[in-house]
Design an enzyme around this catalytic site. Structure first.
Site, PDB file in Angstrom:
ATOM      1  N   ASP A 176       0.870  -1.180   0.000  1.00 57.88           N
ATOM      2  CA  ASP A 176       0.000   0.000   0.000  1.00 57.88           C
ATOM      3  C   ASP A 176       0.901   1.223   0.000  1.00 57.88           C
ATOM      4  O   ASP A 176       1.760   1.370   0.878  1.00 57.88           O
ATOM      5  CB  ASP A 176      -0.885   0.027   1.258  1.00 57.88           C
ATOM      6  CG  ASP A 176      -2.012  -1.000   1.172  1.00 57.88           C
ATOM      7  OD1 ASP A 176      -2.243  -1.549   0.079  1.00 57.88           O
ATOM      8  OD2 ASP A 176      -2.656  -1.251   2.206  1.00 57.88           O
TER       9      ASP A 176
ATOM     10  N   ASP B  56     -13.728  -4.190  -2.816  1.00 56.59           N
ATOM     11  CA  ASP B  56     -13.696  -4.193  -1.356  1.00 56.59           C
ATOM     12  C   ASP B  56     -15.049  -4.675  -0.865  1.00 56.59           C
ATOM     13  O   ASP B  56     -16.058  -3.997  -1.057  1.00 56.59           O
ATOM     14  CB  ASP B  56     -13.403  -2.789  -0.823  1.00 56.59           C
ATOM     15  CG  ASP B  56     -11.982  -2.350  -1.123  1.00 56.59           C
ATOM     16  OD1 ASP B  56     -11.070  -3.208  -1.057  1.00 56.59           O
ATOM     17  OD2 ASP B  56     -11.770  -1.167  -1.444  1.00 56.59           O
TER      18      ASP B  56
END
Lengths: 206, 257
Positions: free
Chosen positions: B11, B130
């Site tokens: 990330d 997600d």
């Protein structure tokens, strides 16, 4: 590693992902130019026809840049990568979503690119798979049978007379093809770790 | 045989690698390029870089790090975050990324998936999803803008429906991030992944929950996913990739050698 700095020209097909191939040759010490200039391409020691994108868009771009004739008349070693390999044969089934027209390719050797028939397996064929060497060739020098290479594609050329190495996914297909000075690989040598680097180095020595 | 893939996910926020728990409280893990190189050398099969600030911020995000990664690593990598147009995707691919992954922008504009398919080919179009398990309703719900706590919101989509929709529109791979599991290392959400696998004909990558070697075996064997993505277990050195690959090979999971 080649002793003198080999001049490699990557054909700027106007599609994406030319950088990764360029970087891979630079890691091997080659001098790399990216160009869509007929003169520069014709004078290179080695030429790369790179490879991400869709066949119709790529052929349209190559045509728009008036490179078809130039590529067809190259006499130095030429390596097509992934889509670049597929563009080397006569035509491709790949078309825009919703269309069913075949795409005429560069016809550097016979062959047809077809949508892979893989039964219950997933498409695209994406990831690391093993190759079987079909015909001994300097391109695969020092690369053992069963080596893993990175593949990302849904279309392929069946195993046929110009196949140098095959891979199996649903059924066998051409992982590498060859005719005269033209070589094509369905996998991405620039993303295939040590085996890929070996193949690119071998290509520079052809 | 096609090998199952182990995919460390990095990330990225403001040019450094970070990791949060359940998408929150991000801590800095390290610089991008050395980490990418370390994972490539350790035998990672692929890398994913999520620019987690990009989709939720309106500013233009500096992506020059993509090119720096492409220069040094020789395994495939995917870039996610902030890709809202065909041109955005083109820039990332030109810098040397192999695939681009879209998440919130695909929800806002599903046409983008088809446009990317037609321009760059299905093989480089990854859709990230997600998914949140709503215990009260028993539904799997798709969330948007998860990179920013203040903007995270539920969408109208149930996960399996969205999985089918993105395939119709041309997605070449799906990364399913199970939000309830993210960062807590209790194992992948096998139950959910089995349901999504049944609806997914393109490669499926499991994300969220890896904590021990057994979790990888479970997700490959039980949910039949093509790849397993993990972050904290790799970044914190809880699991070493060469050790994991060797163990999985002994468990008859096909791994690249």
């Amino acid at each position: 590693m080649p002793t003198t700095k080999t001049k490699v020209t990557v054909i700027n097909t106007g599609c994406a992902n030319i950088a990764s191939v360029k970087f891979a040759f630079e890691r091997l010490g080659a001098a790399v130019t990216v160009s869509d200039d007929v003169q520069k391409i014709s004078l290179a020691d080695h030429v790369i026809l790179p490879g991400v994108g869709a066949a119709p868009a790529a052929m349209k771009s190559i045509q728009g840049k008036q490179l078809i004739d130039c590529i067809q008349h190259l006499t130095q070693p030429v390596l097509g990568v992934c889509l670049g390999m597929q563009l080397m044969v006569s035509n491709s089934e790949e078309s825009d979503l919703g269309s069913s027209n075949n795409t005429p390719c560069l016809n550097l050797m016979p062959g047809k690119v077809e949508r892979m028939q893989v039964g219950d397996l997933r498409l695209p064929h994406m990831g690391w798979n093993q190759i079987s060497i079909v015909e001994q060739n300097p391109l695969f020098k020092g690369i053992s049978n069963g080596s893993y290479f990175y593949f990302v594609h849904s279309y392929a050329v069946s195993k046929y007379e110009h196949t140098l190495a095959s891979c199996d996914y649903g059924k066998p297909f051409s992982a590498a093809i060859h005719r005269n000075n033209f070589f094509g690989v369905q996998f991405h040598p620039e993303r295939s770790s040590d085996a890929g680097a070996q193949l690119l180095e071998n290509f520079l020595l052809i | 045989m096609l090998a199952r893939r182990l995919i460390p996910c990095l990330d990225v926020r403001d040019g450094v690698v970070v990791k949060g728990v359940k998408f929150r409280n991000h801590e800095i893990i390290g610089d991008i390029v050395p980490l990418a190189q370390k994972y490539a050398e350790a035998g990672a099969d692929e890398l994913v870089f999520y620019d987690i600030t990009a989709s939720s911020d309106k500013r233009v995000v500096d992506k020059s790090w993509v090119s720096k990664i492409a220069q040094v690593i020789d395994i495939p990598f995917c870039v996610a975050g902030g890709i809202k147009t065909v041109e955005d995707a083109g820039l990332i691919l030109e810098m040397g990324a192999d695939k681009i992954s879209i998440n919130s922008p695909a929800l806002a504009n599903p046409e983008l998936i088809t446009a990317l398919y037609n321009t760059y080919g299905q093989q480089c179009v990854v859709v990230g999803i997600d998914s949140f398990y709503n215990e009260a309703s028993g539904n799997y719900e798709v969330y948007q803008f998860t990179g920013d706590e203040k903007r995270t919101q539920k969408t109208q989509w149930q996960t399996v429906d969205w999985v089918q929709e993105v395939q119709k529109r041309g997605a070449g791979e799906i990364v399913l991030n199970c939000m309830n599991q993210d960062g807590v290392r209790k194992g992948y959400d096998i139950e959910q992944l089995i349901k999504v696998r049944a609806a997914c004909d393109v490669p499926l990558i499991a994300s969220g929950g890896a904590g021990e070697t057994q979790h990888f075996k479970d997700v490959f064997e039980q949910a039949d996913v093509d790849g397993a993505l993990a972050a904290s277990v790799f970044h914190k050195g809880i699991i070493e990739i060469p050790v994991l690959k060797q163990w999985l090979r002994e468990q008859q999971i096909t791994m690249r050698n």
